[in-house]
Motif scaffolding. Structure first.
Motif, short mmCIF file in Angstrom:
data_model
loop_
_atom_site.label_atom_id
_atom_site.label_comp_id
_atom_site.label_asym_id
_atom_site.label_seq_id
_atom_site.Cartn_x
_atom_site.Cartn_y
_atom_site.Cartn_z
N SER A 1 17.03 10.90 -68.96
CA SER A 1 16.87 10.06 -70.17
C SER A 1 15.46 10.19 -70.75
CB SER A 1 17.21 8.58 -69.92
OG SER A 1 16.13 7.90 -69.28
N GLN A 2 15.25 9.57 -71.90
CA GLN A 2 13.94 9.63 -72.55
C GLN A 2 12.96 8.61 -71.97
OE1 GLN A 2 12.53 11.68 -74.53
NE2 GLN A 2 10.79 10.57 -75.38
N GLN B 1 23.38 7.60 -76.43
CA GLN B 1 23.24 8.92 -77.04
C GLN B 1 21.77 9.23 -77.33
OE1 GLN B 1 25.87 9.70 -80.32
NE2 GLN B 1 24.73 11.50 -80.99
N ASN B 2 21.05 8.26 -77.89
CA ASN B 2 19.63 8.48 -78.20
C ASN B 2 18.82 8.78 -76.94
OD1 ASN B 2 19.84 8.19 -80.95
ND2 ASN B 2 19.40 5.99 -80.94
N GLU C 1 19.96 12.38 -75.63
CA GLU C 1 19.56 13.50 -76.50
C GLU C 1 18.05 13.62 -76.62
OE1 GLU C 1 21.74 15.66 -77.37
OE2 GLU C 1 23.45 14.45 -76.75
N ASN C 2 17.37 12.48 -76.80
CA ASN C 2 15.91 12.54 -76.91
C ASN C 2 15.27 13.03 -75.61
OD1 ASN C 2 16.02 11.63 -79.53
ND2 ASN C 2 15.61 9.49 -79.01
N ILE D 1 16.64 15.17 -73.43
CA ILE D 1 16.86 16.62 -73.38
C ILE D 1 15.90 17.33 -74.33
CG2 ILE D 1 18.51 18.45 -73.92
CD1 ILE D 1 20.72 16.47 -72.95
N ASN D 2 15.78 16.81 -75.55
CA ASN D 2 14.90 17.43 -76.54
C ASN D 2 13.44 17.41 -76.10
OD1 ASN D 2 17.10 17.98 -78.17
ND2 ASN D 2 16.84 16.15 -79.43
N TYR E 1 30.90 10.18 -72.30
CA TYR E 1 30.00 10.80 -73.28
C TYR E 1 29.30 12.02 -72.68
CZ TYR E 1 25.85 11.77 -75.94
OH TYR E 1 24.86 12.42 -76.63
N ARG F 1 29.62 15.91 -73.83
CA ARG F 1 28.38 16.60 -74.21
C ARG F 1 28.15 17.85 -73.37
NH1 ARG F 1 24.21 18.76 -74.67
NH2 ARG F 1 22.29 18.14 -75.73
#
Length: 199
Positions: free
Chosen positions: A63-64, A79-80, A83-84, A86-87, A117, A121
């Protein structure tokens, strides 16, 4: 996993100097691990994240911001965070493809909606067979004792450690030596189809 096989995993980093000391120990013992990096930590210490990857370890995400309530979060927030994270890890490594499609939910706070989810993904959800309780501020000797006792009880599986904890770094050399002495093999997991040498 076969009997006497252990997957060594680290959550929550990177955080110098502890993560870097752990890497030194792993290199000395010729052991490869699977890391689940927190996005905000990878952005803060990209040089350590890059060293983890350069030394051949597998890097998944965690996670972020490491919220401990994944099982109660809204789908948008989940999701945030995913995704954040991973980015951020991909940006720290300078290569999004260096990030394995492996995810461990903070606090192992699983929920069907979250796992659905992650599956959609294309992410593999990781759990752990034996945590060593190293986030509970116990002594290094106790981390070793709990890890070995739980591994011996099951005979194989995924060991959860945290390379941001000073006591974990102190425990690591003894733990690795003891596992070897007891006939365990540390198995390195890499994504399917990855163009990397499996060790």
């Amino acid at each position: 996993l076969a009997d006497k096989e252990v997957v060594l995993t680290f959550d929550d980093g990177p955080l110098p100097p502890y993560s870097t000391r752990a890497l030194d120990i792993l290199a000395h013992e010729c052991v490869k691990a699977t890391y689940f990096l927190v996005g905000s930590m990878a952005r803060a210490y990209p040089d350590v994240a890059r060293r983890i990857y350069a030394e051949g370890h597998t890097i998944g995400t965690h996670s972020q911001n490491h919220p401990m309530v994944f099982n109660r979060m809204s789908p948008d927030r989940v999701q945030n965070e995913v995704e954040n994270g991973i980015n951020s890890v991909g940006a720290a490594l300078g290569n999004p493809k260096a990030v394995a499609p492996f995810f461990r939910i903070p606090g192992l706070a699983r929920a069907n909606s979250v796992e659905s989810y992650l599956h959609e993904r294309g992410l593999m959800t990781w759990s752990a067979d034996f945590p060593a309780d190293d986030w509970k501020h116990i002594q290094a000797s106790e981390i070793v004792n709990r890890a070995l006792r739980r591994i011996e009880a099951k005979g194989r599986g995924i060991l959860l450690l945290h390379d941001i904890q000073p006591a974990t770094v102190l425990a690591l050399p003894t733990l690795l030596r003891e596992l070897k002495a007891r006939g365990y093999h540390i198995v390195h997991i890499v994504p399917a189809g990855a163009n990397r040498v499996k060790t």
